[in-house]
Design a protein around this motif. Structure first.
Motif, PDB file in Angstrom:
ATOM      1  N   LYS A   1       3.666  10.234  -7.296  1.00  0.00           N
ATOM      2  CA  LYS A   1       4.559  10.612  -8.387  1.00  0.00           C
ATOM      3  C   LYS A   1       3.798  10.824  -9.674  1.00  0.00           C
ATOM      4  O   LYS A   1       4.079  11.750 -10.446  1.00  0.00           O
ATOM      5  N   GLN A   2       2.795   9.961  -9.923  1.00  0.00           N
ATOM      6  CA  GLN A   2       1.998  10.103 -11.132  1.00  0.00           C
ATOM      7  C   GLN A   2       1.204  11.394 -11.123  1.00  0.00           C
ATOM      8  O   GLN A   2       1.074  12.086 -12.138  1.00  0.00           O
ATOM      9  N   SER A   3       0.677  11.784  -9.969  1.00  0.00           N
ATOM     10  CA  SER A   3      -0.104  13.018  -9.857  1.00  0.00           C
ATOM     11  C   SER A   3       0.790  14.232 -10.085  1.00  0.00           C
ATOM     12  O   SER A   3       0.362  15.233 -10.656  1.00  0.00           O
ATOM     13  N   GLY A   4       2.031  14.143  -9.673  1.00  0.00           N
ATOM     14  CA  GLY A   4       2.937  15.279  -9.829  1.00  0.00           C
ATOM     15  C   GLY A   4       3.352  15.513 -11.245  1.00  0.00           C
ATOM     16  O   GLY A   4       3.867  16.579 -11.592  1.00  0.00           O
ATOM     17  N   GLU A   5       3.154  14.522 -12.125  1.00  0.00           N
ATOM     18  CA  GLU A   5       3.559  14.650 -13.521  1.00  0.00           C
ATOM     19  C   GLU A   5       2.534  15.403 -14.347  1.00  0.00           C
ATOM     20  O   GLU A   5       2.809  15.783 -15.471  1.00  0.00           O
ATOM     21  N   PHE A   6       1.310  15.551 -13.781  1.00  0.00           N
ATOM     22  CA  PHE A   6       0.275  16.205 -14.571  1.00  0.00           C
ATOM     23  C   PHE A   6      -0.040  17.597 -14.020  1.00  0.00           C
ATOM     24  O   PHE A   6       0.070  17.827 -12.848  1.00  0.00           O
TER      25      PHE A   6
ATOM     26  N   ASN B   1       0.831  -1.208   0.000  1.00  0.00           N
ATOM     27  CA  ASN B   1       0.000   0.000   0.000  1.00  0.00           C
ATOM     28  C   ASN B   1       0.865   1.259   0.000  1.00  0.00           C
ATOM     29  O   ASN B   1       0.547   2.249  -0.664  1.00  0.00           O
ATOM     30  N   LYS B   2       1.961   1.199   0.745  1.00  0.00           N
ATOM     31  CA  LYS B   2       2.863   2.342   0.789  1.00  0.00           C
ATOM     32  C   LYS B   2       3.492   2.590  -0.568  1.00  0.00           C
ATOM     33  O   LYS B   2       3.603   3.742  -1.016  1.00  0.00           O
ATOM     34  N   ASN B   3       3.892   1.511  -1.246  1.00  0.00           N
ATOM     35  CA  ASN B   3       4.476   1.648  -2.582  1.00  0.00           C
ATOM     36  C   ASN B   3       3.458   2.200  -3.574  1.00  0.00           C
ATOM     37  O   ASN B   3       3.799   3.026  -4.432  1.00  0.00           O
ATOM     38  N   ASN B   4       2.213   1.727  -3.452  1.00  0.00           N
ATOM     39  CA  ASN B   4       1.159   2.219  -4.349  1.00  0.00           C
ATOM     40  C   ASN B   4       0.891   3.704  -4.134  1.00  0.00           C
ATOM     41  O   ASN B   4       0.686   4.468  -5.087  1.00  0.00           O
ATOM     42  N   GLN B   5       0.887   4.120  -2.874  1.00  0.00           N
ATOM     43  CA  GLN B   5       0.660   5.530  -2.571  1.00  0.00           C
ATOM     44  C   GLN B   5       1.795   6.390  -3.112  1.00  0.00           C
ATOM     45  O   GLN B   5       1.575   7.485  -3.642  1.00  0.00           O
ATOM     46  N   THR B   6       3.031   5.901  -2.982  1.00  0.00           N
ATOM     47  CA  THR B   6       4.189   6.633  -3.506  1.00  0.00           C
ATOM     48  C   THR B   6       4.096   6.764  -5.023  1.00  0.00           C
ATOM     49  O   THR B   6       4.356   7.832  -5.591  1.00  0.00           O
ATOM     50  N   TYR B   7       3.690   5.658  -5.672  1.00  0.00           N
ATOM     51  CA  TYR B   7       3.563   5.672  -7.131  1.00  0.00           C
ATOM     52  C   TYR B   7       2.469   6.641  -7.562  1.00  0.00           C
ATOM     53  O   TYR B   7       2.650   7.424  -8.512  1.00  0.00           O
TER      54      TYR B   7
END
Length: 245
Positions: free
Chosen positions: A240-245, A231-237
């Motif tokens: 990062k994805q949100s920061g790209e947009f 869950n922690k890895n998914n939240q980190t991912y």
């Protein structure tokens, strides 16, 4: 008397005349097990059982036996005034059936319909919880549940222990007293087992095999850690994805 025993394996007349069977070697299984069944043939000193009867819905009979639950159920089913046969709902291993029966009766005293009878009006879930609370294990449980509370689990029958013969058979030469050597080996084994048990591992001995097994509670803990990390890895991912947009 010499400081060291002249014969580390003192022998009495009974030992001289007794024939000891060859000791079977132990096969160590290196793979750590996560689940193993309790052998169907295994028993302790007796059982504490839970019986139901279709003619008495909502009532359960809780008793003890030193034979087996099915035989006891069949025996009381043939009693006068029993319209239908009893069915074994649960059966728990016991080293002291009489005492364990009393403990369960006391634990469920508020559900007992008559203090002179062994009948209780409650759910099977409440009964099972009471057995868990007093530390008894149901026969359909697996070995990993035992590993929650025991470092060594064995289903083998006891044999006559003769240290002199045992050490000779194992090709171990002892200088000094055999009892002291055996005690030292047990203490050393206990130290090793306790280190293994830190990681939730217990030793299982059965039919000439020795194998470590991971306890049920530790397996749940490992699954919890795995899910938390995922869950922690998914939240980190996602961050990062949100920061790209």
């Amino acid at each position: 008397m010499d400081f060291f025993d002249t014969n580390p394996f003192p022998q009495n007349d009974d030992e001289e005349n007794h024939h000891f069977e060859p000791i079977a070697p132990i096969n160590y299984i290196t793979e750590c097990a996560t689940t193993l069944p309790i052998p169907d043939s295994f028993t302790l000193c007796g059982w504490v059982y839970v019986l139901s009867n279709e003619a008495m819905p909502g009532l359960y009979k809780i008793g003890m036996t030193t034979t087996d639950p099915e035989s006891r159920a069949a025996e009381i089913s043939h009693g006068t005034g029993v319209p239908l046969p009893y069915k074994v709902e649960l059966a728990f291993f016991s080293n002291d059936p009489r005492s364990d029966e009393e403990r369960i009766h006391e634990h469920l005293s508020s559900a007992r319909i008559n203090q002179s009878r062994e009948f209780f009006r409650c759910s099977i879930e409440e009964i099972n919880t009471a057995f868990i609370d007093v530390g008894l294990l149901e026969r359909k449980s697996n070995v990993e549940a035992l590993a929650d509370n025991y470092q060594i689990i064995t289903f083998d029958k006891p044999s006559k222990l003769n240290l002199r013969y045992l050490f000779e058979e194992l090709r171990i030469e002892i200088f000094g007293n055999a009892d002291a050597a055996a005690e030292g080996l047990i203490r050393l084994s206990a130290l090793i087992l306790k280190r293994q048990n830190i990681d939730g591992r217990s030793l299982v001995l059965h039919n000439g095999n020795a194998q470590m097994i991971v306890s049920e509670l530790y397996q749940r803990y490992e699954k919890y850690l795995y899910r938390s990390q995922r869950n922690k890895n998914n939240q980190t991912y996602d961050s990062k994805q949100s920061g790209e947009f």
